[in-house]
Design a protein around this motif. Structure first.
Motif, PDB file in Angstrom:
ATOM      1  N   SER A   1      75.400  93.656  90.724  1.00  0.00           N
ATOM      2  CA  SER A   1      75.294  93.799  89.175  1.00  0.00           C
ATOM      3  C   SER A   1      76.805  93.578  88.970  1.00  0.00           C
ATOM      4  CB  SER A   1      75.120  95.373  88.949  1.00  0.00           C
ATOM      5  OG  SER A   1      75.466  95.724  87.573  1.00  0.00           O
ATOM      6  N   LYS A   2      77.146  93.278  87.496  1.00  0.00           N
ATOM      7  CA  LYS A   2      78.319  93.283  86.935  1.00  0.00           C
ATOM      8  C   LYS A   2      78.800  94.299  85.746  1.00  0.00           C
ATOM      9  CE  LYS A   2      79.329  88.184  87.734  1.00  0.00           C
ATOM     10  NZ  LYS A   2      79.603  86.810  87.016  1.00  0.00           N
ATOM     11  N   LYS A   3      77.853  95.290  85.872  1.00  0.00           N
ATOM     12  CA  LYS A   3      77.622  96.250  84.761  1.00  0.00           C
ATOM     13  C   LYS A   3      77.783  97.748  85.324  1.00  0.00           C
ATOM     14  CE  LYS A   3      75.340  93.069  81.659  1.00  0.00           C
ATOM     15  NZ  LYS A   3      75.236  91.883  82.815  1.00  0.00           N
ATOM     16  N   VAL A   4      77.345  97.742  86.543  1.00  0.00           N
ATOM     17  CA  VAL A   4      77.413  99.067  87.231  1.00  0.00           C
ATOM     18  C   VAL A   4      77.938  98.935  88.747  1.00  0.00           C
ATOM     19  CG1 VAL A   4      75.551  99.878  86.042  1.00  0.00           C
ATOM     20  CG2 VAL A   4      75.063  98.859  88.181  1.00  0.00           C
ATOM     21  N   THR A   5      78.457  99.862  89.221  1.00  0.00           N
ATOM     22  CA  THR A   5      79.104  99.631  90.551  1.00  0.00           C
ATOM     23  C   THR A   5      78.460 100.427  91.451  1.00  0.00           C
ATOM     24  OG1 THR A   5      80.581 101.744  90.190  1.00  0.00           O
ATOM     25  CG2 THR A   5      81.563  99.485  89.427  1.00  0.00           C
TER      26      THR A   5
ATOM     27  N   GLU B   1      74.069 104.371  89.079  1.00  0.00           N
ATOM     28  CA  GLU B   1      74.557 104.542  87.718  1.00  0.00           C
ATOM     29  C   GLU B   1      73.628 103.570  86.851  1.00  0.00           C
ATOM     30  OE1 GLU B   1      78.560 102.415  88.030  1.00  0.00           O
ATOM     31  OE2 GLU B   1      79.388 103.991  88.960  1.00  0.00           O
TER      32      GLU B   1
ATOM     33  N   ASP C   1      67.154 100.268  81.848  1.00  0.00           N
ATOM     34  CA  ASP C   1      67.885  98.896  82.527  1.00  0.00           C
ATOM     35  C   ASP C   1      67.026  97.887  83.172  1.00  0.00           C
ATOM     36  OD1 ASP C   1      70.286  99.895  81.596  1.00  0.00           O
ATOM     37  OD2 ASP C   1      70.886 100.675  83.600  1.00  0.00           O
TER      38      ASP C   1
ATOM     39  N   LEU D   1      73.071  87.782  86.145  1.00  0.00           N
ATOM     40  CA  LEU D   1      74.212  88.881  85.881  1.00  0.00           C
ATOM     41  C   LEU D   1      75.125  88.996  84.965  1.00  0.00           C
ATOM     42  CD1 LEU D   1      75.258  88.873  89.698  1.00  0.00           C
ATOM     43  CD2 LEU D   1      73.773  90.292  88.481  1.00  0.00           C
ATOM     44  N   ASP D   2      75.113  87.693  84.147  1.00  0.00           N
ATOM     45  CA  ASP D   2      75.840  87.426  82.979  1.00  0.00           C
ATOM     46  C   ASP D   2      75.144  87.477  81.763  1.00  0.00           C
ATOM     47  OD1 ASP D   2      78.367  86.543  84.444  1.00  0.00           O
ATOM     48  OD2 ASP D   2      77.724  84.767  84.737  1.00  0.00           O
TER      49      ASP D   2
ATOM     50  N   PRO E   1      73.873  89.663  78.805  1.00  0.00           N
ATOM     51  CA  PRO E   1      74.085  91.192  78.338  1.00  0.00           C
ATOM     52  C   PRO E   1      72.702  92.001  78.510  1.00  0.00           C
ATOM     53  CG  PRO E   1      73.988  89.619  76.636  1.00  0.00           C
ATOM     54  CD  PRO E   1      74.226  88.709  77.665  1.00  0.00           C
ATOM     55  N   LYS E   2      71.521  91.353  78.538  1.00  0.00           N
ATOM     56  CA  LYS E   2      70.319  92.171  78.543  1.00  0.00           C
ATOM     57  C   LYS E   2      69.993  92.515  79.970  1.00  0.00           C
ATOM     58  CE  LYS E   2      68.319  90.068  74.486  1.00  0.00           C
ATOM     59  NZ  LYS E   2      67.310  89.409  73.963  1.00  0.00           N
TER      60      LYS E   2
ATOM     61  N   THR F   1      70.975  93.953  83.634  1.00  0.00           N
ATOM     62  CA  THR F   1      71.956  95.171  84.350  1.00  0.00           C
ATOM     63  C   THR F   1      72.195  94.607  85.602  1.00  0.00           C
ATOM     64  OG1 THR F   1      71.141  96.813  82.927  1.00  0.00           O
ATOM     65  CG2 THR F   1      72.515  97.654  84.657  1.00  0.00           C
TER      66      THR F   1
END
Length: 284
Positions: free
Chosen positions: A131-135, A139, A144, A204-205, A207-208, A210
């Motif tokens: 993911s590029k939105k959660v670590t 999360e 999602d 991953l890029d 926006p919809k 996660t």
């Protein structure tokens, strides 16, 4: 009357002598012809092997010099889409392919009616959640979206990984054959979409989206380090070993067997361990 018979007899004898000379002459001509040159036993044999770029092409490039010493010219054909290399082997366009694991081969050959054979395993590519939105897996929020591969064998594998991560629960016993319809519990109401495996890093890029469950070869191509960048990674004892595949009728071909032997050496094992740092694991 007698004279006529003698003339006829003379003609017959003369004809037989001429015919004998003609046959003898032809025989001599055949015997004196220069024989066709024998095939050069030292001429290299070319093997065309289809593979996806990372790590398969890189591993094949590593063994190419060793095969050359054995009289085999390894010609590597690069593919970026999973559905193409198996039909290419079946059609004889390439001699072998190296890109898939056993569940994918079994599913594909049944669906397409192909007679292909696994002649050796080389490495394991642990599949992972990125993911590029959660670590962290924890999360992910309600609603999602997570993208997974759309081919049946890898889709089931991805769902099994999502279950192991705690995000979903599958129906009992479905294992790697699971589909999205086999999700029994989805406490966060995660939306799961399917996409071509090669396109998942690009998702991953979006926006919809996660997160995505990505095969290691495609993760590496996208400069993602499975051991550092994945949120959750498949165990290293995964049964999904990547294999060398040929037509069933050629599984005992000595040159193809040399290919597998070259891929299963201590030198290749060290190459995999040194280059991929645990992201790719030798399976021999």
């Amino acid at each position: 009357m007698f004279s006529s018979k003698r003339r006829i007899s003379t003609l017959i004898v003369g004809s037989l002598v001429a015919l004998s000379l003609l046959v003898t002459g032809c025989g001599s001509s055949t015997q004196n012809q220069t024989p066709a040159p024998a095939a050069d036993a030292n001429k290299p044999v070319t093997l065309k092997v289809g593979a996806t770029p990372v790590p398969h092409v890189e591993i094949l490039e590593f063994v190419k010099p060793e095969l050359a010493k054995q009289g085999i010219n390894l010609e590597i054909v690069t593919y970026t889409e999973y559905p193409l290399p198996n039909p290419a082997v079946d059609a004889g366009d390439i001699d072998a392919n190296f890109f898939q694991h056993v569940p994918y081969l079994e599913t594909f050959t049944i669906d397409k009616g192909l007679k292909l054979a696994n002649i050796g395993k080389v490495h394991i590519e642990p599949i992972g959640i990125y993911s590029k939105k959660v670590t962290k897996v924890g999360e992910f929020k309600a609603g999602d979206t997570i993208a997974i591969p759309n081919d049946p064998s890898n889709a089931g594998r991805a769902l099994a990984l999502l279950e192991k991560s705690g995000l979903i629960k599958l129906k009992a016993g479905v294992g790697i054959k699971a589909t999205v319809l086999d999700i029994a519990e989805n406490p966060k109401n995660i939306k799961i979409i399917e996409a071509d495996a090669a396109q998942l890093p690009r998702n991953l890029d979006d926006p919809k989206v996660t997160g995505a469950v990505i095969n290691t070869n495609y993760a590496l191509e996208a400069n993602l380090n499975p051991t550092k960048d994945s949120l959750f990674l498949e165990d290293k004892d995964s049964p999904y070993a990547n294999i060398v595949v040929v037509k069933e009728s050629r599984k005992d071909d000595p040159n193809l067997q040399k290919l597998v032997k070259a891929l299963n050496t201590p030198e290749v094992k060290k190459f995999i361990e040194d280059k991929y740092k645990g992201a790719i694991v030798p399976a021999f």
